[in-house]
Design a protein around this motif. Structure first.
Motif, mmCIF file in Angstrom:
data_model
loop_
_atom_site.group_PDB
_atom_site.id
_atom_site.type_symbol
_atom_site.label_atom_id
_atom_site.label_comp_id
_atom_site.label_asym_id
_atom_site.label_seq_id
_atom_site.Cartn_x
_atom_site.Cartn_y
_atom_site.Cartn_z
ATOM 1 N N PHE A 131 0.850 -1.188 0.000
ATOM 2 C CA PHE A 131 0.000 0.000 0.000
ATOM 3 C C PHE A 131 0.885 1.237 0.000
ATOM 4 O O PHE A 131 1.770 1.387 0.843
ATOM 5 C CB PHE A 131 -0.915 -0.020 1.227
ATOM 6 C CG PHE A 131 -1.604 1.280 1.504
ATOM 7 C CD1 PHE A 131 -2.412 1.876 0.556
ATOM 8 C CD2 PHE A 131 -1.436 1.926 2.722
ATOM 9 C CE1 PHE A 131 -3.043 3.075 0.805
ATOM 10 C CE2 PHE A 131 -2.063 3.121 2.991
ATOM 11 C CZ PHE A 131 -2.870 3.704 2.033
ATOM 12 N N ALA B 212 -6.930 4.298 -3.726
ATOM 13 C CA ALA B 212 -5.697 3.931 -3.029
ATOM 14 C C ALA B 212 -4.677 3.487 -4.063
ATOM 15 O O ALA B 212 -5.015 2.783 -5.024
ATOM 16 C CB ALA B 212 -5.955 2.812 -2.027
ATOM 17 N N ILE C 69 -5.471 -0.220 4.850
ATOM 18 C CA ILE C 69 -5.835 0.966 4.079
ATOM 19 C C ILE C 69 -6.935 1.730 4.815
ATOM 20 O O ILE C 69 -7.944 1.149 5.218
ATOM 21 C CB ILE C 69 -6.320 0.584 2.676
ATOM 22 C CG1 ILE C 69 -5.226 -0.173 1.927
ATOM 23 C CG2 ILE C 69 -6.751 1.809 1.888
ATOM 24 C CD1 ILE C 69 -5.648 -0.700 0.574
#
Length: 341
Positions: A109, A123, A198
């Motif tokens: 991430f 994201a 996230i």
């Protein structure tokens, strides 16, 4: 850079019977996932997090092998015997190749951009293959209908923008992402549910409340009204015949917002206060949406603005950092804890 969208919502409805068998099974499954694959911003897929099972096509292929075996034994045909055991050997060794296609894959991430409620939050993820190995037909998704296959050659990495629909404001935690592949054939599917930790900051959905409250009530929300001059830019106004041509806002006109003229002030700063009390009589979410709309409008015309909320006050300013500060205060207003699916 690849973009894939998901229509899964953070405000997904709960089970109709939260105490039922389905809900208990779901909670047991989530606890098992937490032990086997804990949350981490970087995840390398290995035997502890990967699962593999034959697909419907794989079961059909196995059925064909069984039928060929019956045919070869009934007719004592060596050629069919050979074909049967050849296909069986393919079926036996195929799971190893399917598993190896995901093993060693690193998913990381990178960042999550703020979004407005009722839109898609994005994201940024990084996908990197194991050293000296290629990975093909990899899929990452929250909902399979919006997945995009990714192919990684030797020592290659790929950036992916993953988007998911968010329906309410606050700090919302994304659900687990599914990584799967049926490469090289579709007879086996290898997958993993990973939590990349996230979190999205979701602003209120902007809803217009009319023009900016430049002078509302007896206590004007504008302080130190200026005289006309040419020193300090204070905002935009609709163009009128006779206005100076060198004051025209050509950038706004190029964006299709109509013809406007720049206003300037002398000797004082024009400051707009976006006050919670100006929207009395409306519910909390409507007030926040209206204040969000006003903040965006004030920022678009570069008019210094401040925010007054119960228990919080943000001094007037202008700029992207100030806008983020204001919208964050609106997003987190009276939020208890973090939201999640």
């Amino acid at each position: 850079m690849k973009l894939w969208r998901s229509t899964a919502s953070f405000s997904a409805a709960k089970e109709n019977n939260p105490g039922g068998l389905a809900d208990r099974w779901r909670q047991h499954w989530l606890r098992w996932l937490e032990r086997r694959s804990p949350a981490s911003s970087t995840r390398v897929l290995d035997h502890s997090s990967l699962l593999i099972l034959p697909t419907g096509a794989g079961m059909a292929f196995l059925l064909v092998i069984f039928l060929l075996w019956l045919l070869s034994t009934n007719y004592m045909n060596n050629l069919i015997y050979g074909l049967t055991f050849l296909l069986l050997s393919v079926f036996i060794f195929l799971p190893l190749h399917t598993f190896a296609n995901l093993s060693g894959l690193q998913v990381q991430f990178i960042a999550a951009a703020p979004a407005f409620a009722g839109s898609f939050a994005e994201a940024q993820l990084s996908l990197a293959g194991a050293k000296g190995r290629a990975h093909g037909a990899i899929q990452l998704y929250w909902t399979k209908e919006k997945s995009v296959p990714v192919d990684l050659l030797n020592n290659e990495s790929s950036l992916i923008r993953a988007a998911i629909f968010v329906s309410r404001r606050g700090r919302l935690r994304a659900p687990r992402i599914k990584v799967e592949s049926s490469f090289p054939l579709v007879f086996f599917c290898c997958w993993s549910w990973i939590d990349l930790d996230i979190e999205f900051l979701v602003y209120p959905q902007p809803k217009s409340a009319g023009p900016l409250p430049i002078a509302a009530g007896s206590n004007s929300t504008l302080q130190s009204l200026p005289q006309a001059g040419d020193e300090d830019f204070i905002g935009l106004k609709p163009y009128r015949l006779g206005d100076a041509l060198h004051h025209l806002a050509w950038k706004q006109y190029a964006r299709g917002r109509g013809l406007h003229c720049k206003e300037y002030a002398r000797g004082a700063d024009r400051q707009l206060w976006l006050d919670w009390e100006l929207l009395a009589g409306r519910d909390v979410e409507t007030r926040l949406s209206n204040l969000c709309s006003w903040a965006l409008e004030a920022e678009s015309v570069q008019l210094a603005y401040g925010l007054r909320l119960p228990g919080q006050c943000i001094d007037p300013a202008v700029g992207s950092r100030h806008l983020h500060h204001v919208l964050s205060a609106l997003a987190l207003f009276q939020i208890q804890g973090d939201g999640a699916c």
